[in-house]
Design an enzyme around this catalytic site. Structure first.
Site, mmCIF file in Angstrom:
data_model
loop_
_atom_site.group_PDB
_atom_site.id
_atom_site.type_symbol
_atom_site.label_atom_id
_atom_site.label_comp_id
_atom_site.label_asym_id
_atom_site.label_seq_id
_atom_site.Cartn_x
_atom_site.Cartn_y
_atom_site.Cartn_z
ATOM 1 N N HIS A 224 7.424 -37.666 10.587
ATOM 2 C CA HIS A 224 8.785 -38.196 10.484
ATOM 3 C C HIS A 224 8.956 -39.113 9.275
ATOM 4 C CE1 HIS A 224 10.707 -36.447 13.907
ATOM 5 N NE2 HIS A 224 9.772 -36.853 14.731
ATOM 6 N N ASP A 280 4.090 -39.960 15.367
ATOM 7 C CA ASP A 280 4.355 -38.938 16.380
ATOM 8 C C ASP A 280 4.747 -37.630 15.696
ATOM 9 O OD1 ASP A 280 6.739 -40.223 15.508
ATOM 10 O OD2 ASP A 280 7.855 -39.271 17.118
ATOM 11 N N GLU A 281 4.623 -36.543 16.453
ATOM 12 C CA GLU A 281 5.080 -35.227 16.039
ATOM 13 C C GLU A 281 4.627 -34.858 14.624
ATOM 14 O OE1 GLU A 281 9.308 -35.458 16.820
ATOM 15 O OE2 GLU A 281 9.003 -34.862 18.916
ATOM 16 N N VAL A 282 3.318 -34.945 14.405
ATOM 17 C CA VAL A 282 2.736 -34.547 13.117
ATOM 18 C C VAL A 282 2.519 -33.036 13.180
ATOM 19 C CG1 VAL A 282 0.897 -34.991 11.452
ATOM 20 C CG2 VAL A 282 1.622 -36.808 13.008
#
Length: 619
Positions: A224, A280-282
């Site tokens: 992100h 997060d959300e890599v």
């Protein structure tokens, strides 16, 4: 006068079923083992039955875990079972005190006959028990997330908002600035042109301090990072050239950039105890040529690469600033325990476990909690009071958010004796990511935040609790919990309540418009085909669109009201974006339909079939 609707307490039943099932399974194995003729379950290594089977089969290799680990695991299971049993003691009390109403009408204070007396009687009867339950179930830190990216609330609004948050029971703020932070020097281009100034950041910190709200900044350091990587100046740091979401962890310039971002954030936030470093959300990890060569040379897996990067970032924060870094947990869920232990990242990080929908017990099962408890000295949980439905949603359904918080509190009750919980962060997303449109704005979700903070503190969401929320928010009409039952807007008087009212009016009007457009008179006689060919029955047009003039008038007025309400909270750019997304498309559609319906009704004579369409002309 109270308006209620009871919903089944699925979570409580589910918890009871899980506990009962576990006890039955344990008893069956302890007494007689698997039933004859059925497919047996695998015996857990280290149990008495497994050891007996191992001896019979002369297969000592079946014992794959050390006695110390087995003992620890057994103790862990015993504590979980004890928690489940303990929770059942208060089950009946919770059933009485924690109903799920649709809402409550506040223009007339409930009398004893309306039910408040019954609640007060229960409170008096169970005061000692209830106080004990609340005290042991209390989370020390109750942090409210302010997602500021791309739409900064005015400082004057925050001056009104922060005292309200404190009155709700909030103890702190998780500030996600993204492009709203006033970076300087080489990082100047990371800031949006309408970002806060340095003086604004100082004001925010001072206002928070005056209202006893601890500030935790959030800076993204892995995934992100769109607000950074979208720029030409930093595009070479992308993991995937065409995707600006994830930064390359093996690029030599990556860590220096992240350190500069952290340095500037912390310079503007002196005296803080925690820094959230995101991660997060890599989704794109180890995909570039440089990372693949690094993995091959180091004999690393992608999980090792992730741990290697976040450890360097966390160590920089802790060693240079003596501040405790926090990270989102989702990438850790899929990493084996041994890999996390070997990395020693648990000595540097605290973890924040997030889940914004229901089904928490299914998605975050006991193995994950056992892993986190053995690695991290501090564990946070993260719920959502808004912005977790759809990326284009503009209004919050409180019941959905309340269900999420109820499940989180059940998780907390189950694991509080085995997990070092620090507190809870109630997230409130304003965009799903940097490129996404605005979703649910903060002011319209303040009732949701108030209801859920009260539930976290008191474990109650009955009509008595809602009445107290209504008093704090200065509401004199129906507080709605479920959008499907909304008939008219709630009337309240809190900072941003005009935005709350506009959002409700928009929901009701769009629902009415949708009903009109699906009327058989419209679907059958005012279709695109009818309009294109100017061929329709005037009577059906008139009947199907009899509410069109009124709806168009109301929508036009709503646009003006929205501009005024939003301008009290946000800058002109946010106001324009919200209007363009949520009001203008429908308003334009209504205007076009009104012009078409007028033309259809003015026609006096019609041609024979086949109709002379544009397609027929081309033929």
């Amino acid at each position: 006068m109270i308006a209620l609707k009871m919903f089944p307490r699925r979570n409580a039943r589910l918890l009871s079923v899980i506990g009962f099932t576990l006890l039955i399974i344990l008893m069956l194995y302890k007494i007689s083992g698997p039933l004859d003729g059925s497919k047996s379950f695998e015996l857990e290594p280290g149990t008495e039955q497994a050891r007996s089977k191992s001896a019979r089969d002369d297969s000592p290799d079946l014992l794959t875990q050390s006695p110390e680990h087995l003992k620890k695991q057994k103790e862990y299971e015993n504590r979980i079972m004890a928690n489940i049993k303990k929770m059942s003691v208060h089950k009946e009390l919770k059933r009485k005190m924690d109903h799920d109403p649709v809402g409550i009408i506040l223009h007339k204070k409930p009398s004893l006959l309306d039910g408040l007396g019954r609640v007060n009687d229960l409170e008096e009867q169970d005061t000692a028990i209830r106080k004990s339950v609340v005290m042991e179930n209390q989370l020390k830190h109750r942090i409210v997330h302010l997602d500021l990216k791309g739409a900064p609330p005015k400082i004057e609004y925050l001056k009104k908002l922060f005292p309200l948050l404190h009155s709700f029971g909030a103890t702190g703020l998780l500030l996600e600035y993204e492009d709203m932070f006033p970076y300087w020097g080489k990082l100047e281009f990371l800031s949006a042109e309408n970002a806060y100034a340095k003086g604004d950041i100082a004001d925010i910190i001072e206002i928070a301090k005056r209202n006893s709200l601890e500030v935790i900044p959030l800076v993204q350091t892995f995934g992100h990072m769109e607000h950074v990587l979208k720029l030409k100046e930093f595009s070479e740091l992308r993991e995937v050239p065409n995707y600006p979401q994830v930064i390359c962890p093996t690029n030599n310039k990556t860590l220096s950039l992240i350190k500069m971002m952290i340095d500037q954030i912390l310079e503007m936030h002196p005296g803080i105890d925690w820094l959230h470093i995101g991660s997060d959300e890599v989704y794109n990890l180890g995909e570039c040529t440089r990372c693949q060569q690094y993995l091959l040379h180091q004999q690393f897996g992608k999980s090792d690469l992730f741990l290697h990067h976040v450890k360097k970032v966390a160590k920089y924060v802790k060693d240079n600033y003596d501040i405790q870094p926090i990270m989102w947990d989702d990438e850790f869920r899929k990493i084996p325990l041994r890999a996390i232990q070997d990395s020693q990242v648990g000595q540097l990080l605290e973890i924040m476990v997030w889940k914004y929908s229901t089904g928490i017990m299914v998605d975050l099962h006991s193995d994950i909690w056992e892993k986190y408890s053995s690695v991290f000295s501090g564990v946070w949980i993260a719920s959502a009071f808004k912005g977790a439905a759809n990326p284009e949603s503009y209004i919050t359904n409180i019941n959905d958010r309340l269900s999420n918080h109820k499940e989180w509190m059940e998780i907390f009750d189950m694991y509080k004796n085995t997990i070092p919980f620090r507190g809870i962060v109630l997230t409130g997303w304003q965009r799903f990511d940097h490129f996404a449109v605005l979703c649910e704005l903060f002011p319209q979700a303040i009732p949701s935040l108030a209801v859920n903070l009260m539930y976290i503190s008191e474990r109650k969401a009955d009509h008595g609790a809602l009445a107290r929320v209504g008093d704090v928010l200065k509401c004199n009409s129906f507080i709605n919990l479920d959008l499907q039952y909304m008939e008219y807007p709630n009337k309240c008087d809190f900072p941003g309540s005009a935005v709350y009212e506009v959002s409700q009016k928009l929901f009701i009007l769009k629902r009415d418009i949708d009903t009109m457009l699906h009327n058989p008179h419209v679907t059958g006689w005012v279709s695109d085909y009818n309009i294109e060919n100017n061929f329709a029955s005037p009577q059906h047009v008139e009947q199907g669109l009899q509410d069109l003039s009124m709806l168009l008038f109301d929508f036009t007025k709503l646009m003006t009201d929205a501009e005024t309400a939003l301008a009290d909270v946000y800058d002109e750019y946010t106001v324009k974006e919200w209007i363009s997304l949520n009001i203008k498309p429908t308003h334009d559609k209504l205007q076009k339909l009104y012009a078409s319906s007028t033309k259809l009704q003015e026609k006096k004579y019609w041609p024979r079939r086949p109709l002379d369409t544009e397609q027929n002309k081309e033929l």
